[in-house]
Design a protein around this motif. Sequence first.
Motif, PDB file in Angstrom:
ATOM      1  N   LYS A 109       0.818  -1.221   0.000  1.00 37.70           N
ATOM      2  CA  LYS A 109       0.000   0.000   0.000  1.00 37.70           C
ATOM      3  C   LYS A 109       0.849   1.267   0.000  1.00 37.70           C
ATOM      4  O   LYS A 109       0.342   2.363   0.255  1.00 37.70           O
ATOM      5  CB  LYS A 109      -0.939   0.000   1.214  1.00 37.70           C
ATOM      6  N   SER A 110       2.127   1.116  -0.303  1.00 42.80           N
ATOM      7  CA  SER A 110       3.047   2.250  -0.242  1.00 42.80           C
ATOM      8  C   SER A 110       2.779   3.265  -1.342  1.00 42.80           C
ATOM      9  O   SER A 110       2.511   2.899  -2.495  1.00 42.80           O
ATOM     10  CB  SER A 110       4.489   1.757  -0.364  1.00 42.80           C
ATOM     11  N   PRO A 111       2.875   4.578  -1.033  1.00 39.44           N
ATOM     12  CA  PRO A 111       2.744   5.609  -2.062  1.00 39.44           C
ATOM     13  C   PRO A 111       4.039   5.832  -2.833  1.00 39.44           C
ATOM     14  O   PRO A 111       4.063   6.613  -3.786  1.00 39.44           O
ATOM     15  CB  PRO A 111       2.373   6.856  -1.253  1.00 39.44           C
ATOM     16  N   LEU A 112       5.122   5.163  -2.456  1.00 36.02           N
ATOM     17  CA  LEU A 112       6.406   5.356  -3.119  1.00 36.02           C
ATOM     18  C   LEU A 112       6.438   4.597  -4.447  1.00 36.02           C
ATOM     19  O   LEU A 112       6.026   3.434  -4.524  1.00 36.02           O
ATOM     20  CB  LEU A 112       7.562   4.860  -2.244  1.00 36.02           C
ATOM     21  N   GLY A 113       6.967   5.238  -5.471  1.00 40.58           N
ATOM     22  CA  GLY A 113       7.108   4.578  -6.761  1.00 40.58           C
ATOM     23  C   GLY A 113       7.985   3.339  -6.694  1.00 40.58           C
ATOM     24  O   GLY A 113       7.839   2.405  -7.487  1.00 40.58           O
ATOM     25  N   LEU A 114       8.912   3.321  -5.732  1.00 37.64           N
ATOM     26  CA  LEU A 114       9.804   2.177  -5.554  1.00 37.64           C
ATOM     27  C   LEU A 114       9.045   0.885  -5.241  1.00 37.64           C
ATOM     28  O   LEU A 114       9.585  -0.213  -5.414  1.00 37.64           O
ATOM     29  CB  LEU A 114      10.778   2.444  -4.396  1.00 37.64           C
ATOM     30  N   ALA A 115       7.834   1.010  -4.769  1.00 38.60           N
ATOM     31  CA  ALA A 115       7.102  -0.164  -4.291  1.00 38.60           C
ATOM     32  C   ALA A 115       6.757  -1.142  -5.404  1.00 38.60           C
ATOM     33  O   ALA A 115       6.673  -2.354  -5.165  1.00 38.60           O
ATOM     34  CB  ALA A 115       5.830   0.272  -3.577  1.00 38.60           C
ATOM     35  N   ASP A 116       6.564  -0.649  -6.622  1.00 34.11           N
ATOM     36  CA  ASP A 116       6.036  -1.495  -7.695  1.00 34.11           C
ATOM     37  C   ASP A 116       6.877  -2.745  -7.920  1.00 34.11           C
ATOM     38  O   ASP A 116       6.348  -3.863  -8.015  1.00 34.11           O
ATOM     39  CB  ASP A 116       5.934  -0.702  -8.998  1.00 34.11           C
TER      40      ASP A 116
END
Length: 282
Positions: A109-116
């Motif tokens: 549920k992270s808003p960081l682009g790195l999460a994908d």
Amino acid sequence: MIAITGATGQLGQLVIDSLLTTTAADKLAAIVRNPAKAEALSQKGVAVRQADYGDEAALTRALQGVDKLLIISSSEVGQRAPQHRNIIQAAVAAGVKFIAYTSLLHADKSPLGLADEHVATEKMLADSGIPYALLRNGWYTENYLASAPPALEHGVFIGAAGEGKIASATRDDYAAAAAHVMVEDGHAGKVYELAGDNGWTLSELAAELAKQSGKHVVYQNLSEADFAAALKSVGLPAGLADMLADSDIGASKGGLFDDSHTLSKLIGRPTTSLAQSIKGIL
């Protein structure tokens, strides 16, 4: 045998140091891209095996005889998903029995682009059939303290995180958690949201820098675009600058905060405080 990918990286070396306090060196395998950089590990008795994330066949050979594998996420943002697929498929082929993976705090549920890419890797692990644990690491304190010298020089710490709380911990804290999960049984199926015990804002970081250094330091909040441009102006590659700016925006939305104290519970001690870390670099 326990194998660690990225073993000559900053986190990987600390994980091996921690493992060596409880595990015989001949039970450890360091999987590295460049064996020349792993000479110190060889001298300690750790088996050094050469394999690149891009070479599934070499990874399969490197994982022969390995029971437990720690996958430290690749540093090549944008290429992580295919690279991680290679190591997971190699683990399946080699008969690895357990995998731990360094993911991102609240990746799902992270808003960081790195999460994908982390989410994609987590799905690969779920589909692999190998028992696994997720070490969802929060931010390294060192990520921000790298900006301390210019902040002390110019009196301004810049960022784009607003008043977002950042529950960071040091690489050493995260390494201790990874080592703990690798040497103990019972972690398969667990998802660990790992973060520092106490959150702080970039304004509070600037204030602590000022307090301990005796110099005037204030925090200046920028837009995402202006922060990225400032990072590029001092020589950071465009991709890295954009990623750091995106991560600050994610922090402003709570993406780097967690107050479960899961990390300190796992390592059996408090995490390293921001004040301690600043004292260390000063």
